[in-house]
Design a protein around this motif. Structure first.
Motif, PDB file in Angstrom:
ATOM      1  N   PHE A  37       0.820  -1.214   0.000  1.00 40.89           N
ATOM      2  CA  PHE A  37       0.000   0.000   0.000  1.00 40.89           C
ATOM      3  C   PHE A  37       0.853   1.263   0.000  1.00 40.89           C
ATOM      4  O   PHE A  37       0.472   2.273  -0.591  1.00 40.89           O
ATOM      5  CB  PHE A  37      -0.963  -0.013   1.186  1.00 40.89           C
ATOM      6  N   ALA A  38       2.014   1.208   0.657  1.00 41.35           N
ATOM      7  CA  ALA A  38       2.914   2.353   0.676  1.00 41.35           C
ATOM      8  C   ALA A  38       3.401   2.688  -0.732  1.00 41.35           C
ATOM      9  O   ALA A  38       3.583   3.864  -1.084  1.00 41.35           O
ATOM     10  CB  ALA A  38       4.112   2.067   1.586  1.00 41.35           C
ATOM     11  N   CYS A  39       3.606   1.661  -1.542  1.00 46.28           N
ATOM     12  CA  CYS A  39       4.026   1.875  -2.934  1.00 46.28           C
ATOM     13  C   CYS A  39       2.843   2.233  -3.833  1.00 46.28           C
ATOM     14  O   CYS A  39       2.956   3.118  -4.700  1.00 46.28           O
ATOM     15  CB  CYS A  39       4.695   0.616  -3.484  1.00 46.28           C
ATOM     16  N   TRP A  40       1.745   1.548  -3.633  1.00 46.57           N
ATOM     17  CA  TRP A  40       0.639   1.608  -4.576  1.00 46.57           C
ATOM     18  C   TRP A  40       0.024   2.998  -4.701  1.00 46.57           C
ATOM     19  O   TRP A  40       0.012   3.598  -5.785  1.00 46.57           O
ATOM     20  CB  TRP A  40      -0.434   0.598  -4.170  1.00 46.57           C
ATOM     21  N   PHE A  41      -0.477   3.552  -3.619  1.00 50.36           N
ATOM     22  CA  PHE A  41      -1.249   4.786  -3.726  1.00 50.36           C
ATOM     23  C   PHE A  41      -0.428   6.008  -4.137  1.00 50.36           C
ATOM     24  O   PHE A  41      -0.864   6.769  -5.010  1.00 50.36           O
ATOM     25  CB  PHE A  41      -2.026   5.025  -2.424  1.00 50.36           C
ATOM     26  N   PRO A  42       0.765   6.244  -3.569  1.00 45.16           N
ATOM     27  CA  PRO A  42       1.540   7.395  -4.041  1.00 45.16           C
ATOM     28  C   PRO A  42       1.936   7.296  -5.519  1.00 45.16           C
ATOM     29  O   PRO A  42       1.842   8.281  -6.264  1.00 45.16           O
ATOM     30  CB  PRO A  42       2.774   7.381  -3.134  1.00 45.16           C
ATOM     31  N   ILE A  43       2.374   6.108  -5.957  1.00 45.76           N
ATOM     32  CA  ILE A  43       2.797   5.967  -7.351  1.00 45.76           C
ATOM     33  C   ILE A  43       1.601   6.068  -8.297  1.00 45.76           C
ATOM     34  O   ILE A  43       1.683   6.678  -9.372  1.00 45.76           O
ATOM     35  CB  ILE A  43       3.558   4.636  -7.565  1.00 45.76           C
ATOM     36  N   MET A  44       0.482   5.502  -7.892  1.00 44.85           N
ATOM     37  CA  MET A  44      -0.748   5.655  -8.665  1.00 44.85           C
ATOM     38  C   MET A  44      -1.085   7.136  -8.820  1.00 44.85           C
ATOM     39  O   MET A  44      -1.497   7.594  -9.908  1.00 44.85           O
ATOM     40  CB  MET A  44      -1.874   4.908  -7.968  1.00 44.85           C
ATOM     41  N   LEU A  45      -0.881   7.903  -7.748  1.00 39.26           N
ATOM     42  CA  LEU A  45      -1.165   9.340  -7.778  1.00 39.26           C
ATOM     43  C   LEU A  45      -0.281  10.065  -8.781  1.00 39.26           C
ATOM     44  O   LEU A  45      -0.768  10.904  -9.546  1.00 39.26           O
ATOM     45  CB  LEU A  45      -0.957   9.923  -6.374  1.00 39.26           C
ATOM     46  N   PHE A  46       1.020   9.759  -8.798  1.00 39.38           N
ATOM     47  CA  PHE A  46       1.888  10.484  -9.729  1.00 39.38           C
ATOM     48  C   PHE A  46       1.570  10.149 -11.179  1.00 39.38           C
ATOM     49  O   PHE A  46       1.647  11.023 -12.054  1.00 39.38           O
ATOM     50  CB  PHE A  46       3.377  10.276  -9.360  1.00 39.38           C
ATOM     51  N   VAL A  47       1.191   8.913 -11.451  1.00 38.02           N
ATOM     52  CA  VAL A  47       0.836   8.545 -12.831  1.00 38.02           C
ATOM     53  C   VAL A  47      -0.451   9.256 -13.246  1.00 38.02           C
ATOM     54  O   VAL A  47      -0.536   9.827 -14.339  1.00 38.02           O
ATOM     55  CB  VAL A  47       0.689   7.024 -12.969  1.00 38.02           C
ATOM     56  N   LEU A  48      -1.458   9.238 -12.380  1.00 37.36           N
ATOM     57  CA  LEU A  48      -2.716   9.924 -12.677  1.00 37.36           C
ATOM     58  C   LEU A  48      -2.497  11.415 -12.886  1.00 37.36           C
ATOM     59  O   LEU A  48      -3.171  12.048 -13.715  1.00 37.36           O
ATOM     60  CB  LEU A  48      -3.718   9.714 -11.543  1.00 37.36           C
ATOM     61  N   SER A  49      -1.558  11.985 -12.149  1.00 41.33           N
ATOM     62  CA  SER A  49      -1.321  13.428 -12.216  1.00 41.33           C
ATOM     63  C   SER A  49      -0.554  13.845 -13.461  1.00 41.33           C
ATOM     64  O   SER A  49      -0.512  15.030 -13.798  1.00 41.33           O
ATOM     65  CB  SER A  49      -0.557  13.882 -10.964  1.00 41.33           C
TER      66      SER A  49
END
Length: 270
Positions: free
Chosen positions: A189-201
């Motif tokens: 979860f520590a990897c998933w949500f922040p990295i998902m955020l940068f890709v979406l952004s």
């Protein structure tokens, strides 16, 4: 009360310094091989994201699903074990505390960066030869590569550097959180949500871009080496360094470490 399933922020700061010390003392061969693996792992996540971008009809849904798949790359880096240049930008924290030298840090960065490039390009070549990128997926790969090398032309150097700064602020925070997680679920979860955020952004990641741009080139994008490096990878690398090696480490250095009687002392968590 900390049940030790996770570290509190001060403990993460100390652990990050010690992780950096271990990275600074690895052999050059180990760093190169681990760097190659990390480049390949990030590329694997990018393959999934590109495929979904091409195959899902709704653009918003395609971007969301692709962003949800891309973090697999960092999960592999963190949990399988590899060396990623952008994550290793946090090593400046250990330099500032005096745990290891700037020379050791730069040796790590240079070797790992080269390894990341080799791994990214190797996967780009293999993917281009699979035949799986023909049709819509190949067209999407070409479009992504072309867009990335024309950001500077269309929006200026400031736009791409800013996107890269924002990207690596999030990436190193993901690594920071993963360092604080004490079990596999927490690290996911520590990897998933922040990295998902940068890709979406829509931010820019130097190592991911090595794959994205070169696989697009191999699939037929009309771009040349000078465009790849001068229009994207070099400015993105600089931006990633500002975000990941300057902004976040200096911030946490000022928060958790201070000079006391000529020596660096860790502040009490109490």
């Amino acid at each position: 009360m900390n049940d030790k399933r996770y570290l509190i922020p001060l403990e993460i700061a100390n652990a990050t310094v010690e992780v950096g010390y271990a990275k600074a003392n690895k052999s050059s061969l180990s760093l190169l091989l681990l760097g190659i693996l990390a480049g390949a792992f990030i590329a694997f996540g990018a393959v999934g994201a590109t495929t979904m971008a091409a195959l899902v009809g709704d653009k918003g849904l395609a971007k969301l699903i692709g962003a949800a798949l891309f973090p697999i790359g960092l999960m592999l880096v963190i949990m399988a074990g590899a060396e990623l240049f952008t994550g290793n930008n946090l090593m400046t924290l250990g330099v500032m505390t005096g745990r290891y030298s700037i020379k050791d840090m730069l040796r790590n960065w240079i070797i790992v960066y080269i390894g990341n490039f080799i791994g990214s390009i190797a996967i780009a070549i293999l993917v281009a030869k699979t035949g799986l990128y023909l049709g819509a997926v190949g067209e999407t790969a070409i479009a992504i590569a072309t867009k990335k090398v024309t950001i500077v032309t269309n929006l200026g150097l400031g736009a791409i550097v800013s996107r890269a700064i924002l990207c690596n602020i999030i990436v190193v925070l993901a690594v920071w959180l993963a360092t604080g997680a004490k079990d596999i679920t927490g690290k996911i979860f520590a990897c998933w949500f922040p990295i998902m955020l940068f890709v979406l952004s829509g931010y820019e990641h130097s190592i991911a871009n090595m794959f994205y741009i070169y696989v697009g080139k191999y699939m037929g994008a009309e771009i040349i080496e000078s465009q790849i490096w001068l229009n994207n990878i070099i400015p993105v690398t600089i931006g990633n360094l500002i975000g990941g090696a300057v902004i976040i480490p200096i911030s946490y250095y000022l928060i958790f470490f201070k000079k006391k009687k000529g020596k660096l002392a860790i502040e009490s968590s109490k």
